[in-house]
Design an enzyme around this catalytic site. Structure first.
Site, PDB file in Angstrom:
ATOM      1  N   TYR B 232      82.115 132.159  26.817  1.00  0.00           N
ATOM      2  CA  TYR B 232      83.180 132.832  26.067  1.00  0.00           C
ATOM      3  C   TYR B 232      84.318 131.850  25.809  1.00  0.00           C
ATOM      4  O   TYR B 232      84.682 131.094  26.696  1.00  0.00           O
ATOM      5  CB  TYR B 232      83.732 134.014  26.873  1.00  0.00           C
ATOM      6  CG  TYR B 232      82.736 135.103  27.137  1.00  0.00           C
ATOM      7  CD1 TYR B 232      81.802 134.983  28.159  1.00  0.00           C
ATOM      8  CD2 TYR B 232      82.722 136.263  26.374  1.00  0.00           C
ATOM      9  CE1 TYR B 232      80.884 135.986  28.401  1.00  0.00           C
ATOM     10  CE2 TYR B 232      81.807 137.278  26.616  1.00  0.00           C
ATOM     11  CZ  TYR B 232      80.895 137.128  27.630  1.00  0.00           C
ATOM     12  OH  TYR B 232      79.990 138.122  27.871  1.00  0.00           O
ATOM     13  N   HIS B 240      84.310 137.856  22.111  1.00  0.00           N
ATOM     14  CA  HIS B 240      82.856 137.882  22.216  1.00  0.00           C
ATOM     15  C   HIS B 240      82.416 136.486  22.638  1.00  0.00           C
ATOM     16  O   HIS B 240      83.125 135.519  22.408  1.00  0.00           O
ATOM     17  CB  HIS B 240      82.228 138.232  20.873  1.00  0.00           C
ATOM     18  CG  HIS B 240      82.339 139.678  20.528  1.00  0.00           C
ATOM     19  ND1 HIS B 240      81.703 140.654  21.244  1.00  0.00           N
ATOM     20  CD2 HIS B 240      83.011 140.310  19.556  1.00  0.00           C
ATOM     21  CE1 HIS B 240      81.980 141.826  20.725  1.00  0.00           C
ATOM     22  NE2 HIS B 240      82.784 141.653  19.694  1.00  0.00           N
ATOM     23  N   LYS B 271      75.681 134.329  17.970  1.00  0.00           N
ATOM     24  CA  LYS B 271      76.025 133.291  18.924  1.00  0.00           C
ATOM     25  C   LYS B 271      75.186 132.054  18.629  1.00  0.00           C
ATOM     26  O   LYS B 271      74.210 132.133  17.887  1.00  0.00           O
ATOM     27  CB  LYS B 271      75.744 133.755  20.348  1.00  0.00           C
ATOM     28  CG  LYS B 271      76.445 135.061  20.707  1.00  0.00           C
ATOM     29  CD  LYS B 271      76.104 135.489  22.086  1.00  0.00           C
ATOM     30  CE  LYS B 271      76.383 136.961  22.340  1.00  0.00           C
ATOM     31  NZ  LYS B 271      77.557 137.500  21.734  1.00  0.00           N
TER      32      LYS B 271
END
Lengths: 181, 318
Positions: B232, B240, B271
């Protein structure tokens, strides 16, 4: 039973078999030819070429690399995405960038050392075949502005599967925050 | 550091309790330490304490907090903490001077009795209130009944209430059994002399963890995404995660399929798949040590420290 003709792809790979002694194995060159073929005819890339030597050191590249110009921008950095939204710039209005492509096969293994060596051997922007094509109409490319290259070195990891499917992934050198698609 | 921060900082080095010698787990029991670590040292840990009454609980856990072995190692290496043997500490604490234990028990009993008294009093007040209300309502239309009104009305309620209400609150009140939420008044902090060796961590994952931690990232366990750490860019309550990180040895063979699978998984959840590890032979990479790609200054690196290289994989979209 007529004579079996090799497929267009096989014929192409055979035809592009390099002559002379090269620093990489011939099967890697066949792989590079296959990826180049895929980029040219499936993804409409132009100005494609295969690199065997590092652009700034005397040592040859670990594997042959392909470089080319995609029809539209392949990678847009998230910060640039935000700026483009703010200034309501369409993605098609931003000139595309020349990209490095690393041809691999699905059954290969790679290591951190190999990636590091490869990245150390390349420039951020691949050298173009003819210098004329590099002289694009200059977009306002102030450093950090829209259209300027960001995120450090990157290459497209092209992986060929056994059924000739080629998938493309972006590999960045270092920590680059992900895109928000 | 503000005054408040320094007030809340635990005494350093603080103990990290290792439970079990076979499957080692590292626990923190002190909420001040936990919040201080999260705020000033980007250490998240995982809360594992559930309520005894809801054994199926799988959210909203509380103390104790379990640290990842990498987190525990980092804290010990930084000199902020030491590893204490939970078993030995507990045994010693139980064998603590009898007087302290007796004092503690007396205090607990006193508190329990006070609670019981307060509850009884509250009950009585309520009863009287209700009785008065009934008196007022029934008393006004029928004046004759007012005399014996008290008797039948009180009999509605069980006799035990009557008995206690007739007497003043006395020692006959049964003290409530109290369950203290903290155990630290009588249990002394273990001494640093009893510290255990460092946790066993894989060199590759620890190098990556340390590198990302030094850059200010927060790491939580990545099991739910099939990686080692979810990374993070700030506190997970505000951000997020950006990366799914996987530590590798410098020459470890990484299957291309794993990179593609990771890249696809990461892109699916917005991600990046991040691989990284410590650089082995430095002669090739001296250039990189001097100019780290992230601009992080290399000053203060100990000779034993390593340089870490990272690569991010994302789906290209074609």
């Amino acid at each position: 039973m007529g004579d079996l003709q090799p497929s267009a792809l096989t014929a192409y790979i055979e035809a592009s078999r390099p002559v002379g002694v090269l620093p990489q194995d011939s099967h890697h060159h066949a792989l590079a030819a296959q990826v180049l073929h895929n980029l040219q005819y499936q993804h409409d890339w132009t100005d494609l070429r295969i690199h065997t030597d590092s652009s700034h050191s005397a040592r040859p590249l670990l594997k042959p690399l392909v470089s080319g110009l995609p029809p539209h921008r392949i990678y847009v950095h998230p910060d640039e995405q935000i700026e483009m939204l703010k200034q309501s710039v369409q993605e098609k209005d931003v000139p595309s960038e020349r990209e490095w492509v690393l041809p691999t096969h699905l059954r290969e293994t790679w290591s951190l050392r190999k990636f590091a060596e490869l990245f150390d051997g390349i420039d951020p922007v691949p050298p173009a075949e003819n210098q004329a094509s590099e002289e694009k109409p200059p977009f306002p490319t102030a450093k950090g502005g829209i259209g300027s290259r960001r995120g450090g070195k990157r290459l497209m990891l092209a992986t060929v599967g056994d059924d000739s499917t080629v998938v493309y992934y972006v590999v960045h050198d270092g920590i680059v925050k992900p895109r928000q698609n | 550091m503000t005054v408040q921060d320094s007030l809340l900082a635990p005494d350093l080095p603080f103990p990290i309790f290792q439970i079990s010698q076979t499957v080692r787990r590292y626990l923190l029991y002190d909420i001040n330490t936990v919040t201080w670590l999260r705020r000033t040292h980007n250490i998240l840990g995982v809360f594992i304490g559930s309520l005894p009454q809801s054994p199926q609980q799988n959210v909203f856990f509380g103390l104790p907090m379990e640290l990842q072995p990498e987190e525990a190692t980092l804290l010990v290496e930084k000199g902020l903490a030491f590893i204490a043997d939970d078993f030995r500490t507990h045994k010693q604490a139980v064998r603590s001077p009898p007087r302290a234990m007796a004092n503690y028990k007396a205090t607990a009993r006193k508190e329990a009795l006070a609670t019981a008294k307060a509850v009884t009093k509250q009950k009585q007040l309520k009863t009287q209130e209700v009785l008065q209300r009934l008196n007022v309502r029934q008393g006004t239309p029928d004046a004759d009944n007012t005399v014996d009104n008290d008797e039948p009305d009180e009999s509605i309620f069980d006799t035990s209430t009557q008995e206690t209400s007739s007497r003043p609150v006395s020692s006959s009140v049964i003290p409530y059994s109290s369950t203290p939420t903290t155990s630290y008044p009588p249990i002394p902090t273990p001494s640093k002399q009893s510290s255990l060796p460092l946790p066993e961590v894989s060199a590759s994952s620890y190098a990556l963890f340390k590198h990302l931690h030094a850059l200010g990232y927060f790491m939580s366990p990545g099991l739910r995404f099939g990686c080692q750490f979810s990374v993070y860019p700030g506190d997970p309550l505000r951000f997020h995660s950006h990366f799914l990180a996987m530590g590798h040895d410098w020459d470890e063979e990484i299957d291309i399929l794993d990179l593609i699978g990771g890249g696809r998984l990461g892109t699916g959840v917005k991600k990046g798949w991040l691989i990284g590890g410590a650089v082995k032979n430095s002669d090739d990479n001296e250039k990189h040590v001097a100019t780290s790609e992230d601009g992080q200054s290399e000053i203060g690196r100990k000779p034993g420290d390593f340089h870490v290289r990272t690569f991010c994989v994302e789906w290209s979209g074609m």
